[in-house]
Motif scaffolding. Structure first.
Motif, short mmCIF file in Angstrom:
data_model
loop_
_atom_site.label_atom_id
_atom_site.label_comp_id
_atom_site.label_asym_id
_atom_site.label_seq_id
_atom_site.Cartn_x
_atom_site.Cartn_y
_atom_site.Cartn_z
N GLU A 1 -6.60 -15.98 -12.59
CA GLU A 1 -6.32 -16.55 -11.62
C GLU A 1 -4.84 -16.65 -11.38
O GLU A 1 -4.44 -16.67 -10.20
CB GLU A 1 -7.14 -18.00 -11.54
N VAL A 2 -4.03 -17.16 -12.39
CA VAL A 2 -2.68 -17.40 -12.08
C VAL A 2 -1.93 -16.12 -11.58
O VAL A 2 -1.40 -15.95 -10.87
CB VAL A 2 -2.12 -18.05 -13.34
N LEU A 3 -2.44 -14.97 -12.34
CA LEU A 3 -1.84 -13.68 -12.26
C LEU A 3 -2.06 -13.19 -10.74
O LEU A 3 -1.12 -12.50 -10.15
CB LEU A 3 -2.25 -12.55 -13.33
N LYS A 4 -3.35 -13.77 -10.26
CA LYS A 4 -3.55 -12.96 -8.87
C LYS A 4 -2.82 -13.79 -7.82
O LYS A 4 -2.56 -13.29 -6.74
CB LYS A 4 -5.18 -13.37 -8.47
N GLY A 5 -2.18 -14.64 -8.09
CA GLY A 5 -1.17 -15.25 -7.33
C GLY A 5 0.10 -15.04 -7.39
O GLY A 5 1.08 -15.61 -6.54
N LYS A 6 0.40 -14.12 -7.94
CA LYS A 6 1.91 -13.52 -8.11
C LYS A 6 2.21 -12.57 -7.15
O LYS A 6 3.30 -12.90 -6.38
CB LYS A 6 2.13 -12.74 -9.59
N SER A 7 1.49 -11.67 -6.77
CA SER A 7 1.70 -10.73 -5.59
C SER A 7 0.61 -10.01 -5.10
O SER A 7 -0.40 -9.56 -6.11
CB SER A 7 2.86 -9.69 -6.10
N LYS A 8 0.38 -9.84 -3.91
CA LYS A 8 -0.80 -8.98 -3.39
C LYS A 8 -0.79 -7.59 -4.00
O LYS A 8 -1.94 -7.09 -3.70
CB LYS A 8 -0.67 -9.22 -1.84
N THR A 9 0.63 -7.04 -4.23
CA THR A 9 0.48 -5.81 -4.62
C THR A 9 0.25 -5.47 -6.19
O THR A 9 0.27 -4.47 -6.58
CB THR A 9 1.74 -4.75 -4.22
N LEU A 10 0.42 -6.84 -6.88
CA LEU A 10 0.19 -6.39 -8.43
C LEU A 10 -1.31 -5.97 -8.74
O LEU A 10 -2.42 -6.57 -8.25
CB LEU A 10 0.54 -7.75 -8.89
N ARG A 11 -1.12 -4.90 -9.47
CA ARG A 11 -2.52 -4.57 -10.00
C ARG A 11 -2.56 -5.04 -11.23
O ARG A 11 -1.74 -4.81 -12.41
CB ARG A 11 -2.63 -2.88 -10.14
N ILE A 12 -3.68 -5.69 -11.67
CA ILE A 12 -4.09 -6.26 -12.88
C ILE A 12 -5.25 -5.52 -13.64
O ILE A 12 -6.28 -5.53 -12.98
CB ILE A 12 -4.56 -7.65 -12.71
N LEU A 13 -4.93 -4.83 -14.80
CA LEU A 13 -5.83 -4.12 -15.44
C LEU A 13 -6.21 -4.63 -16.78
O LEU A 13 -5.50 -5.11 -17.38
CB LEU A 13 -5.20 -2.68 -15.69
N GLU A 14 -7.39 -4.24 -17.12
CA GLU A 14 -7.95 -4.72 -18.38
C GLU A 14 -8.61 -3.27 -19.03
O GLU A 14 -9.31 -2.73 -18.36
CB GLU A 14 -9.16 -5.68 -18.24
N ALA A 15 -8.20 -3.22 -20.39
CA ALA A 15 -8.55 -2.13 -21.26
C ALA A 15 -8.41 -2.42 -22.70
O ALA A 15 -7.55 -3.04 -23.07
CB ALA A 15 -7.49 -0.84 -20.88
N PRO A 16 -9.28 -1.84 -23.28
CA PRO A 16 -9.46 -2.00 -24.69
C PRO A 16 -8.04 -1.17 -25.37
O PRO A 16 -7.63 -0.28 -24.62
CB PRO A 16 -10.57 -1.27 -25.19
N PRO A 17 -7.47 -1.86 -26.39
CA PRO A 17 -6.44 -1.21 -27.16
C PRO A 17 -6.74 0.45 -27.56
O PRO A 17 -7.89 0.74 -27.99
CB PRO A 17 -6.09 -1.98 -28.40
N ARG A 18 -6.12 1.23 -27.22
CA ARG A 18 -6.07 2.66 -27.25
C ARG A 18 -6.13 3.02 -28.84
O ARG A 18 -4.90 2.93 -29.46
CB ARG A 18 -5.12 3.55 -26.47
N ASP A 19 -6.97 3.71 -29.23
CA ASP A 19 -6.89 4.52 -30.65
C ASP A 19 -6.19 5.79 -30.66
O ASP A 19 -6.05 6.33 -29.43
CB ASP A 19 -8.40 4.72 -30.96
N ALA A 20 -5.77 5.74 -31.76
CA ALA A 20 -5.03 7.42 -31.86
C ALA A 20 -5.90 8.40 -31.36
O ALA A 20 -6.79 8.58 -31.95
CB ALA A 20 -4.70 7.40 -33.37
#
Length: 268
Positions: free
Chosen positions: A95-114
């Motif tokens: 919720e805090v990050l959503k208030g930073k900027s209308k253009t900010l893209r917030i992504l969630e992804a598992p750590p990448r394996d080799a």
């Protein structure tokens, strides 16, 4: 995101135009908020408009720091980012990050394996090749000069070797105290990448560890000697040059520890 995923400790990496320009790991005297601050300070100019990546959960305190942190340039300009990416967020942090900027893209992804294969587009098709999966934790650092590195310097060297893997060649990374001090990327000759990395590191280059993604074709009055003269304490490169002995002799002259890995990154 691949870069921060390659780091075992909780960490922050900032990327601009596919190059990591800032990075820091959590340590005994540094929490994740301070790691983020250190990553920005490595090159706050390049960080502006970049991508901020974490390999651990972003909570409300960290999200507020990302939202409110001011540029070290003037202490007033709020840092702007295109993307924040992490494996997870607390509900409050999101919720805090959503208030930073209308253009900010917030992504969630598992750590990448080799990856097992690396794919590159070429005219009329794709090229599949073995992926570069050698990080600072898996590389074999073979002692090549007389001087010996401390445990702390070797830890920094491993971090530099992991980061330089993700920097476009000719690539140089300088690290100290668990953070990236400066990097040089994409130069058509290695010595210019060294100059850029050392310029960004400034006086903090004294006692730092430097990693080169490929061997040094020249050492005297060139890459190796300039690093030694700047006060770098440890250098790592793959080795394999016809003039490897020059690098050894140069490091011995300045009392700098030198290691070879036998494997190059050479990202293009």
């Amino acid at each position: 995101y691949s870069c921060v995923s390659d780091i075992k400790e909780d960490a922050c990496v900032i990327v601009k135009h596919t190059n990591p320009c800032g990075a820091a790991v959590v340590g005994a005297n540094r929490d994740l908020l301070e790691a983020y601050r250190c990553a920005v300070r490595a090159d706050h100019i390049s960080a502006f408009g970049g991508i901020v990546a974490f390999n651990t959960t972003v909570d409300a305190d960290l999200a507020r720091e990302i939202r409110e942190f001011r540029s070290p340039e003037d202490g007033e300009t709020r840092m702007f980012y295109e993307i924040v990416i992490a494996p997870s967020y607390t509900p409050e942090g999101l919720e805090v990050l959503k208030g930073k900027s209308k253009t900010l893209r917030i992504l969630e992804a598992p750590p990448r394996d080799a990856a097992r294969l690396s794919w590159r587009q070429v005219g009329g098709g794709f090229l599949a090749q073995s992926a570069d999966d050698v990080t600072g934790d898996t590389a074999s650092f073979e002692k090549a000069a007389e001087a010996t590195a401390t445990d702390e310097q070797m830890t920094d060297l491993r971090l530099a070797w992991t980061i330089v893997k993700h920097v476009k060649s000719n690539a140089i990374a300088v690290a100290k105290d668990g953070r990236l001090l400066g990097m040089g990327s994409g130069q058509p000759n290695r010595v210019n990448s060294v100059r850029i990395a050392l310029e960004k590191a400034g006086d903090e280059a004294k006692g730092a560890s430097l990693a080169s993604d490929a061997f040094f074709p020249f050492s005297w009055n060139d890459s190796v000697e300039k690093a030694c003269q700047a006060g770098v304490s440890v250098i790592a490169h793959p080795g394999g040059s016809m003039r490897d002995s020059d690098a050894v002799e140069c490091c011995d002259k300045y009392g700098v520890a030198l290691f070879t890995t036998g494997v190059r990154h050479f990202k293009h």
